[in-house]
Design an enzyme around this catalytic site. Structure first.
Site, PDB file in Angstrom:
ATOM      1  N   VAL A  32      -1.786  -6.842  -2.694  1.00 47.64           N
ATOM      2  CA  VAL A  32      -0.389  -7.270  -2.856  1.00 47.64           C
ATOM      3  C   VAL A  32      -0.319  -8.786  -3.023  1.00 47.64           C
ATOM      4  O   VAL A  32       0.383  -9.297  -3.898  1.00 47.64           O
ATOM      5  CB  VAL A  32       0.464  -6.813  -1.650  1.00 47.64           C
ATOM      6  CG1 VAL A  32       1.896  -7.315  -1.793  1.00 47.64           C
ATOM      7  CG2 VAL A  32       0.446  -5.291  -1.526  1.00 47.64           C
ATOM      8  N   LYS A 119       4.026  -2.142   7.197  1.00 51.81           N
ATOM      9  CA  LYS A 119       4.723  -1.134   8.024  1.00 51.81           C
ATOM     10  C   LYS A 119       4.041  -0.926   9.370  1.00 51.81           C
ATOM     11  O   LYS A 119       4.691  -0.555  10.342  1.00 51.81           O
ATOM     12  CB  LYS A 119       4.858   0.204   7.299  1.00 51.81           C
ATOM     13  CG  LYS A 119       3.570   0.914   6.944  1.00 51.81           C
ATOM     14  CD  LYS A 119       3.238   0.682   5.521  1.00 51.81           C
ATOM     15  CE  LYS A 119       1.864   1.072   5.102  1.00 51.81           C
ATOM     16  NZ  LYS A 119       1.645   0.713   3.698  1.00 51.81           N
ATOM     17  N   VAL A 146       8.761   0.357   3.153  1.00 57.47           N
ATOM     18  CA  VAL A 146       8.962   1.804   2.926  1.00 57.47           C
ATOM     19  C   VAL A 146       9.529   1.953   1.518  1.00 57.47           C
ATOM     20  O   VAL A 146      10.453   1.230   1.156  1.00 57.47           O
ATOM     21  CB  VAL A 146       9.991   2.396   3.927  1.00 57.47           C
ATOM     22  CG1 VAL A 146      10.081   3.910   3.765  1.00 57.47           C
ATOM     23  CG2 VAL A 146       9.646   2.037   5.354  1.00 57.47           C
ATOM     24  N   GLY A 201      -7.514   5.648  -8.067  1.00 56.98           N
ATOM     25  CA  GLY A 201      -7.156   4.403  -7.381  1.00 56.98           C
ATOM     26  C   GLY A 201      -5.953   4.557  -6.458  1.00 56.98           C
ATOM     27  O   GLY A 201      -5.390   3.574  -5.982  1.00 56.98           O
ATOM     28  N   GLU A 204      -7.387   5.078  -0.566  1.00 59.63           N
ATOM     29  CA  GLU A 204      -8.366   4.110  -0.061  1.00 59.63           C
ATOM     30  C   GLU A 204      -9.727   4.782   0.062  1.00 59.63           C
ATOM     31  O   GLU A 204      -9.820   6.014   0.120  1.00 59.63           O
ATOM     32  CB  GLU A 204      -7.966   3.657   1.351  1.00 59.63           C
ATOM     33  CG  GLU A 204      -6.582   3.096   1.474  1.00 59.63           C
ATOM     34  CD  GLU A 204      -6.482   1.706   0.906  1.00 59.63           C
ATOM     35  OE1 GLU A 204      -7.507   0.999   0.907  1.00 59.63           O
ATOM     36  OE2 GLU A 204      -5.399   1.343   0.433  1.00 59.63           O
ATOM     37  N   ASP A 215       0.258   6.869   8.317  1.00 58.10           N
ATOM     38  CA  ASP A 215       1.054   5.973   7.464  1.00 58.10           C
ATOM     39  C   ASP A 215       2.509   6.473   7.398  1.00 58.10           C
ATOM     40  O   ASP A 215       3.455   5.690   7.531  1.00 58.10           O
ATOM     41  CB  ASP A 215       0.424   5.934   6.063  1.00 58.10           C
ATOM     42  CG  ASP A 215       1.234   5.111   5.077  1.00 58.10           C
ATOM     43  OD1 ASP A 215       1.056   3.879   5.064  1.00 58.10           O
ATOM     44  OD2 ASP A 215       2.052   5.684   4.333  1.00 58.10           O
ATOM     45  N   LYS A 219       6.050   4.622   8.757  1.00 59.98           N
ATOM     46  CA  LYS A 219       7.244   4.406   7.920  1.00 59.98           C
ATOM     47  C   LYS A 219       8.460   5.078   8.551  1.00 59.98           C
ATOM     48  O   LYS A 219       9.565   4.531   8.505  1.00 59.98           O
ATOM     49  CB  LYS A 219       6.985   4.916   6.507  1.00 59.98           C
ATOM     50  CG  LYS A 219       5.999   4.014   5.749  1.00 59.98           C
ATOM     51  CD  LYS A 219       5.549   4.647   4.467  1.00 59.98           C
ATOM     52  CE  LYS A 219       4.614   3.731   3.694  1.00 59.98           C
ATOM     53  NZ  LYS A 219       3.893   4.424   2.622  1.00 59.98           N
ATOM     54  N   GLY A 316       1.887   0.354  -4.800  1.00 64.79           N
ATOM     55  CA  GLY A 316       1.341  -0.272  -6.014  1.00 64.79           C
ATOM     56  C   GLY A 316       1.508  -1.761  -5.850  1.00 64.79           C
ATOM     57  O   GLY A 316       2.595  -2.230  -5.482  1.00 64.79           O
TER      58      GLY A 316
HETATM   59  N1  LIG Z   1      -1.262  -2.041  -1.617  1.00 67.19           N
HETATM   60  C1  LIG Z   1      -0.035  -1.571  -1.762  1.00 67.19           C
HETATM   61  O1  LIG Z   1       0.302  -0.962  -2.798  1.00 67.19           O
HETATM   62  C2  LIG Z   1       0.982  -1.759  -0.663  1.00 67.19           C
HETATM   63  C3  LIG Z   1       2.289  -1.233  -0.820  1.00 67.19           C
HETATM   64  C4  LIG Z   1       3.246  -1.455   0.177  1.00 67.19           C
HETATM   65  C5  LIG Z   1       2.895  -2.158   1.309  1.00 67.19           C
HETATM   66  N2  LIG Z   1       1.615  -2.634   1.447  1.00 67.19           N
HETATM   67  C6  LIG Z   1       1.287  -3.358   2.662  1.00 67.19           C
HETATM   68  O2  LIG Z   1       0.981  -4.713   2.318  1.00 67.19           O
HETATM   69  C7  LIG Z   1      -0.019  -5.235   3.221  1.00 67.19           C
HETATM   70  C8  LIG Z   1      -1.220  -5.747   2.421  1.00 67.19           C
HETATM   71  O3  LIG Z   1      -1.767  -4.685   1.695  1.00 67.19           O
HETATM   72  P1  LIG Z   1      -2.974  -4.928   0.656  1.00 67.19           P
HETATM   73  O4  LIG Z   1      -3.174  -3.622  -0.023  1.00 67.19           O
HETATM   74  O5  LIG Z   1      -2.702  -6.136  -0.137  1.00 67.19           O
HETATM   75  O6  LIG Z   1      -4.168  -5.208   1.683  1.00 67.19           O
HETATM   76  P2  LIG Z   1      -5.630  -5.832   1.343  1.00 67.19           P
HETATM   77  O7  LIG Z   1      -5.932  -5.645  -0.100  1.00 67.19           O
HETATM   78  O8  LIG Z   1      -6.557  -5.262   2.352  1.00 67.19           O
HETATM   79  O9  LIG Z   1      -5.448  -7.396   1.592  1.00 67.19           O
HETATM   80  C9  LIG Z   1      -5.396  -7.976   2.875  1.00 67.19           C
HETATM   81  C10 LIG Z   1      -5.532  -9.487   2.739  1.00 67.19           C
HETATM   82  O10 LIG Z   1      -5.361 -10.067   4.011  1.00 67.19           O
HETATM   83  C11 LIG Z   1      -6.500 -10.895   4.329  1.00 67.19           C
HETATM   84  N3  LIG Z   1      -6.764 -10.737   5.752  1.00 67.19           N
HETATM   85  C12 LIG Z   1      -6.807  -9.579   6.466  1.00 67.19           C
HETATM   86  N4  LIG Z   1      -7.080  -9.847   7.756  1.00 67.19           N
HETATM   87  C13 LIG Z   1      -7.203 -11.173   7.858  1.00 67.19           C
HETATM   88  C14 LIG Z   1      -7.487 -12.058   8.933  1.00 67.19           C
HETATM   89  N5  LIG Z   1      -7.722 -11.607  10.167  1.00 67.19           N
HETATM   90  N6  LIG Z   1      -7.528 -13.389   8.689  1.00 67.19           N
HETATM   91  C15 LIG Z   1      -7.311 -13.869   7.434  1.00 67.19           C
HETATM   92  N7  LIG Z   1      -7.038 -13.076   6.370  1.00 67.19           N
HETATM   93  C16 LIG Z   1      -6.999 -11.754   6.584  1.00 67.19           C
HETATM   94  C17 LIG Z   1      -7.650 -10.381   3.485  1.00 67.19           C
HETATM   95  O11 LIG Z   1      -8.556 -11.445   3.275  1.00 67.19           O
HETATM   96  P3  LIG Z   1      -9.899 -11.261   2.353  1.00 67.19           P
HETATM   97  O12 LIG Z   1      -9.374 -11.058   0.960  1.00 67.19           O
HETATM   98  O13 LIG Z   1     -10.654 -12.511   2.512  1.00 67.19           O
HETATM   99  O14 LIG Z   1     -10.585 -10.042   2.895  1.00 67.19           O
HETATM  100  C18 LIG Z   1      -6.906  -9.947   2.222  1.00 67.19           C
HETATM  101  O15 LIG Z   1      -6.755 -11.035   1.362  1.00 67.19           O
HETATM  102  C19 LIG Z   1      -0.365  -4.085   4.169  1.00 67.19           C
HETATM  103  O16 LIG Z   1       0.414  -4.198   5.320  1.00 67.19           O
HETATM  104  C20 LIG Z   1       0.058  -2.847   3.388  1.00 67.19           C
HETATM  105  O17 LIG Z   1       0.401  -1.756   4.214  1.00 67.19           O
HETATM  106  C21 LIG Z   1       0.655  -2.456   0.499  1.00 67.19           C
END
Ligand SMILES: NC(=O)c1ccc[n+]([C@@H]2O[C@H](COP(=O)([O-])OP(=O)(O)OC[C@H]3O[C@@H](n4cnc5c(N)ncnc54)[C@H](OP(=O)(O)O)[C@@H]3O)[C@@H](O)[C@H]2O)c1
Length: 430
Positions: A32, A119, A146, A201, A204, A215, A219, A316
């Site tokens: 994101v 969430k 959500v 994709g 996870e 999850d 929500k 997404g």
């Molecule tokens: N993906 C989606 O489609 C989606 C949709 C709705 C909501 N969300 C929510 O949005 C949030 C992020 O999702 P995502 O898919 O982007 O997750 P992600 O790809 O796992 O990215 C997490 C990011 O946070 C950094 N990070 C995690 N723990 C850390 C720590 N302790 N110290 C410093 N940096 C840290 C990671 O660093 P590194 O890159 O260095 O590892 C990474 O850049 C989550 O809460 C998820 O539920 C995601």
């Protein structure tokens, strides 16, 4: 009468006021965060181009290869330094509880508005964070947490009569909905459907949180705090994973005119809360039977405005980043919206009365055995499938009329004692 024709006066052209730059500290540069970094610099909306300046991006590993150009970004591994980069808004997209909770609290205490899509953080710490934001008078927005692509939380927050909700139903996990849709349409089993979701994709590498229902429960906690003012811990909600759904269940559900989908459900008509997250049979006439694949939907029953249905993409990276950026603008321009009274803790009961979809499995089962016995036990049936003989055992699916949970469970116990059958039951939505 004299008519004087004259040229209409030229209307003064309205020039939009120059939009002020918004400085954003990004906590997280994963899926994101990266999409947000791209969108904030290349947004096609002329009005927004160049509007966002990323002051810092917090990551775990600054040397990791990333899909976005990080040259214009200041990558930090120290959250406090990210907050010190004098942002107008902090965007939290780290995921999980810590360090997200500590950093969000620190930002709110420093008077910096916070936008999050997390969430998990909201489900476990939402009441604490909302109270801190309210005490500090600082916007705290989470529209993308959500149904990430469907902006309905903030809209109803500003419309308390339309938003007077008494019950809700939702399909809020795209991965599970994709898996169950593939089982239904392609007659493949759970493992094959999950592998297809991973290849596409949508799932996870470790999809446990999606398919086990965690999850969806998180929500549901966010929705309950938002629409009912209840502070519910995820462990209070009855949850079932989708791994127990068999291809035969979807086949017979289709023959009954419906389908099986991953549901969240909650009712609180008189303040007593019942809630469930897990697979459910959806009647073919219900709008959810057309919510396929990774699409999500939420149906709200309201006191004054009837049934409201919201549907669209639930996740997404780009969709989520767009919603987060809209929250950023809202936090700065309108100061966010007023939150209601603090959420209150409440007991949560399991769904206690519903029509049920049953699967009975035994070494040998006659077509009329179970229907006849259930009927003598006072369980009224709507539909009964033929006997399915697969894998060395017999199984049968049944649809009941509404029946109290204690009643159906007692009847299934009697059935098990008399026929040796195992049973699986899920609620029906119609
Ligand atoms: N993906 C989606 O489609 C989606 C949709 C709705 C909501 N969300 C929510 O949005 C949030 C992020 O999702 P995502 O898919 O982007 O997750 P992600 O790809 O796992 O990215 C997490 C990011 O946070 C950094 N990070 C995690 N723990 C850390 C720590 N302790 N110290 C410093 N940096 C840290 C990671 O660093 P590194 O890159 O260095 O590892 C990474 O850049 C989550 O809460 C998820 O539920 C995601």
């Amino acid at each position: 009468m004299t008519i004087v024709a004259h040229e209409p006066e030229a209307r003064p052209t309205r020039r939009p006021a120059a939009l002020r730059e918004i400085r954003v500290a990004l906590l997280g540069l994963g899926q994101v965060g990266s999409a947000l970094a791209e969108l904030s610099s290349t947004t096609t909306q002329g009005a927004l181009t160049g509007r966002f300046r990323l002051t810092a991006a917090l990551v775990r590993d600054p040397h990791k290869p990333r899909r976005v150009d990080t040259t214009p970004l200041t990558l930090l591994t120290d959250g406090k330094a990210a907050l010190a980069s004098t942002p107008d808004v902090v965007v939290e997209v780290l995921g999980g509880i810590e360090p997200a909770r500590t950093l969000v609290l620190a930002a709110l205490d420093a008077g910096i508005p916070v936008v999050t899509a997390n969430k998990t953080l909201l489900a476990y710490c939402g009441t604490e964070l909302a109270a801190r934001a309210s005490a500090a008078g600082v916007p705290f927005l989470y529209e993308a947490s959500v149904l990430a692509g469907v902006p309905f939380l903030g809209a109803l927050q500003r419309r308390p009569l339309a938003g007077a909700v008494t019950s809700l139903r939702g399909i809020v996990n795209g991965t599970s909905n994709y898996v169950l849709s593939r089982i239904a349409h392609d007659r493949i089993d759970f493992a094959e459907a999950l592998a297809a979701a991973q290849r596409a994709g949508y799932a996870e590498a470790d999809p446990a949180k999606d398919v086990d229902g965690d999850d969806a429960v998180e929500k549901l906690c966010v929705l309950l705090r938002q629409f009912a003012g209840f502070d519910v811990h995820p462990s209070q909600i009855e949850k079932a994973g989708i791994g127990s759904v068999e291809p035969g269940d979807q086949e017979h559900a289709a023959a009954f005119g419906g389908c099986i989908r991953p549901l969240v459900a909650a009712d609180w008509p008189d303040g007593r809360l019942t809630a469930y997250a897990g697979p459910a049979y959806i009647d073919g006439a219900h709008a959810f039977s057309r919510v396929d694949g990774v699409q999500n939907a939420v149906a709200l029953t309201t006191r004054w405005s009837g049934e409201l249905l919201f549907s669209g993409p639930g996740a997404g990276p780009v969709v989520t980043a767009a919603t987060v950026l809209d929250d950023v603008v809202e936090a700065v321009e309108s100061g966010g919206h007023e939150r209601g009274a603090p959420a209150t803790p409440v007991e949560v009961d399991a769904l206690d009365a519903a029509p049920w979809f049953l699967r009975l499995t035994a070494a040998a089962l006659g077509e009329h055995d179970a229907p006849a016995l259930l009927s003598t036990l006072g369980v009224r049936l709507r539909r009964a499938s033929h006997i399915d003989a697969r894998g060395g055992h017999h199984s049968q699916r049944l649809l009941t009329h509404p029946c109290a949970r204690a009643h159906i469970d007692a009847a299934l116990d009697v059935l098990a004692a008399k026929t040796g059958s195992r049973s699986w039951r899920i609620p029906v939505v119609e």
